[in-house]
Design an enzyme around this catalytic site. Structure first.
Site, PDB file in Angstrom:
ATOM      1  N   GLY A 109       0.824  -1.215   0.000  1.00 57.21           N
ATOM      2  CA  GLY A 109       0.000   0.000   0.000  1.00 57.21           C
ATOM      3  C   GLY A 109       0.848   1.251   0.000  1.00 57.21           C
ATOM      4  N   ASN A 110       0.225   2.384   0.255  1.00 57.46           N
ATOM      5  CA  ASN A 110       0.968   3.650   0.335  1.00 57.46           C
ATOM      6  C   ASN A 110       0.307   4.558   1.359  1.00 57.46           C
ATOM      7  OD1 ASN A 110      -1.001   5.508  -1.069  1.00 57.46           O
ATOM      8  ND2 ASN A 110      -0.721   3.944  -2.647  1.00 57.46           N
ATOM      9  N   ARG A 111       0.855   5.736   1.536  1.00 61.35           N
ATOM     10  CA  ARG A 111       0.470   6.592   2.657  1.00 61.35           C
ATOM     11  C   ARG A 111      -0.651   7.584   2.349  1.00 61.35           C
ATOM     12  NH1 ARG A 111       4.632   5.873   6.369  1.00 61.35           N
ATOM     13  NH2 ARG A 111       6.526   5.083   5.390  1.00 61.35           N
ATOM     14  N   SER A 112      -1.276   7.492   1.194  1.00 65.61           N
ATOM     15  CA  SER A 112      -2.318   8.483   0.868  1.00 65.61           C
ATOM     16  C   SER A 112      -3.509   8.344   1.813  1.00 65.61           C
ATOM     17  CB  SER A 112      -2.784   8.302  -0.577  1.00 65.61           C
ATOM     18  OG  SER A 112      -3.930   9.095  -0.801  1.00 65.61           O
TER      19      SER A 112
END
Ligand code: PMT
Length: 401
Positions: free
Chosen positions: A208-211
């Site tokens: 995943g990512n931090r958005s």
């Protein structure tokens, strides 16, 4: 300068009780609110409640205090009129210019922004008569927020629920902030992606990512306040649905692509603010991947995800469709952004610097918006809504008449 004057029109529906909280929020945030319920609304919440909460007398008809000409003055003096709940009957009267009580007279005399927050049963909302009335009001510049989906009166559920008071309040706040400025996106359909995709490895883990989705939601809220019909495709944000916005919930990049392409088919503009994973695991393990004796760590093979922004830019679903991308960069920010604009083929690219604690999840952002015509618009550090409004200014200027 006095307090901004807000008229709260209340239609005769069970959701009238929720308008009390909206009234409270408006008065507590420094607005002078005049409640104008219809006679039917008083079957649900009595005049004493509206009067006590607003600090003003309450009438439903044009025959009280006639010397003050209330059927004209209240609308003329308003900075904003919000009708919540707006019943099918009220929308029909407003669309056809009927004026048989104080609220409908007020709607005819108001020259300020007007917000309708409809609430009714799904069948009534979907009826062609209501659809045409809503379209007429939107064409004239009114902001008609989409009803929420959920429990209706009784046991039935569906689209037609009044959005939460906090959400309607946000729409009002933005409409007031824009003041007399025309809702320049009225009649336009826009698609926005927000959040970060998650690419599953096994039932427990994902890439995943931090958005957080905050920038995408700011774009959705500001577009709705400027009159657009908004479809928000969100991935893993956990943020409540904004009022007046159709929300599609997705998880992965492939799901996001499908939802964005579907919504983009009849959209005037598409804004890709989501952080989409460029790669996903080549295989999904149906059971949790276990540690194995003698094996340091499993190897994970990745495959590329489709580039949605490049695809939408190359194959515009409609002539004149405006496509906007975002570039999240950690170094050589502008140089990488310029290169990305060329590779993606979009009309505008919002270049913002990101880091573990930068931009992701923050309330504020700063960016440079690059345009395919070579212009560059710097947006100073400020609320994500301010950047969103600049994006819509640039989009509106590019939309065909
Ligand atoms: O959500 P917040 O916490 O508020 O943070 C906001 C933000 C940093 C996520 C946002 O401002 C932002 O920069 N979004 C784009 C993030 C991103 O994926 O950037 P990128 O440079 O990797 O991708 C460029 C563009 O291509 C983006 O518009 C992206 O949506 C799109 N893309 C990327 C990969 C892919 N496979 N398909 C795509 O369409």
């Amino acid at each position: 300068m006095g307090k901004p004057k807000v008229v709260l029109g209340v239609g005769g529906g069970i959701a009238a009780y929720k308008a009390c909280e909206l009234l409270r929020r408006l008065t507590e945030s420094g607005h002078d609110v005049r409640a104008v319920p219809t006679a039917s609304a008083l079957h649900f919440v009595g005049a004493a409640t509206w009067s006590a909460l607003s600090g003003h007398p309450v009438s439903t008809e044009v025959w009280d205090d006639v010397h003050e000409v209330p059927h004209v003055r209240i609308g003329q003096q308003a900075d904003l009129v919000v009708v919540a709940p707006a019943t099918a009957d009220l929308l029909a009267k407003a669309a056809h210019g009927l004026a048989d009580d104080l609220l409908t007279n007020t709607l005819l005399t108001a020259r300020c922004p007007v917000v309708f927050a409809p609430a009714m049963h799904t069948e009534m909302w979907e009826h062609p008569a209501t659809r045409e009335n809503v379209a007429t009001l939107r064409r004239r510049g009114a902001i008609v927020v989409e009803p929420a989906v959920g429990r209706l009166t009784g046991v039935d559920t569906g689209k037609g629920r009044l959005p939460e008071a906090a959400e309607i309040f946000e729409v009002c706040r933005r409409a007031l902030a824009r003041g007399a400025a025309a809702p320049d996106l009225a009649g336009r359909r826009v698609v926005i992606s927000a959040g970060g995709t998650r690419e599953p490895l096994d039932p427990v883990r994902y890439l995943g990512n931090r958005s957080s989705g905050k920038q995408g939601y700011a774009l959705a809220r500001t577009a709705a306040a400027r009159g657009a019909r908004v479809t928000l495709v969100e991935a893993n944000t956990g943020i409540p649905d904004p009022a007046g916005v159709d929300v599609v919930h997705v998880g992965t990049a492939v799901q996001l692509r499908e939802a964005v392409l579907k919504a983009a088919a009849d959209a005037d503009a598409v804004v890709m603010a989501a952080a989409v994973a460029d790669f996903r695991p080549a295989a999904y393990a149906p059971g949790k991947i276990k540690k194995r004796d003698g094996v340091e760590a499993p190897e994970i093979t990745l495959v590329r995800n489709p580039d949605i922004l490049a695809e939408i830019s190359a194959e515009r679903a409609r002539p004149g469709q405006v496509v906007v991308g975002f570039a999240a960069e950690t170094d050589e920010v502008l140089a990488n952004g310029r290169d990305k604009l060329r590779r993606k083929g979009c009309d505008l690219l919002v270049v913002n610097e990101v880091g573990e604690r930068r931009t992701f999840g923050a309330e504020e952002n700063e960016a440079v918006v690059l345009s395919s015509d070579g212009t560059e618009t710097p947006v100073p550090h400020g609320p994500k809504e301010a950047l969103a409004d600049t994006v819509w200014d640039l989009v509106a200027a590019r939309l065909p008449a």
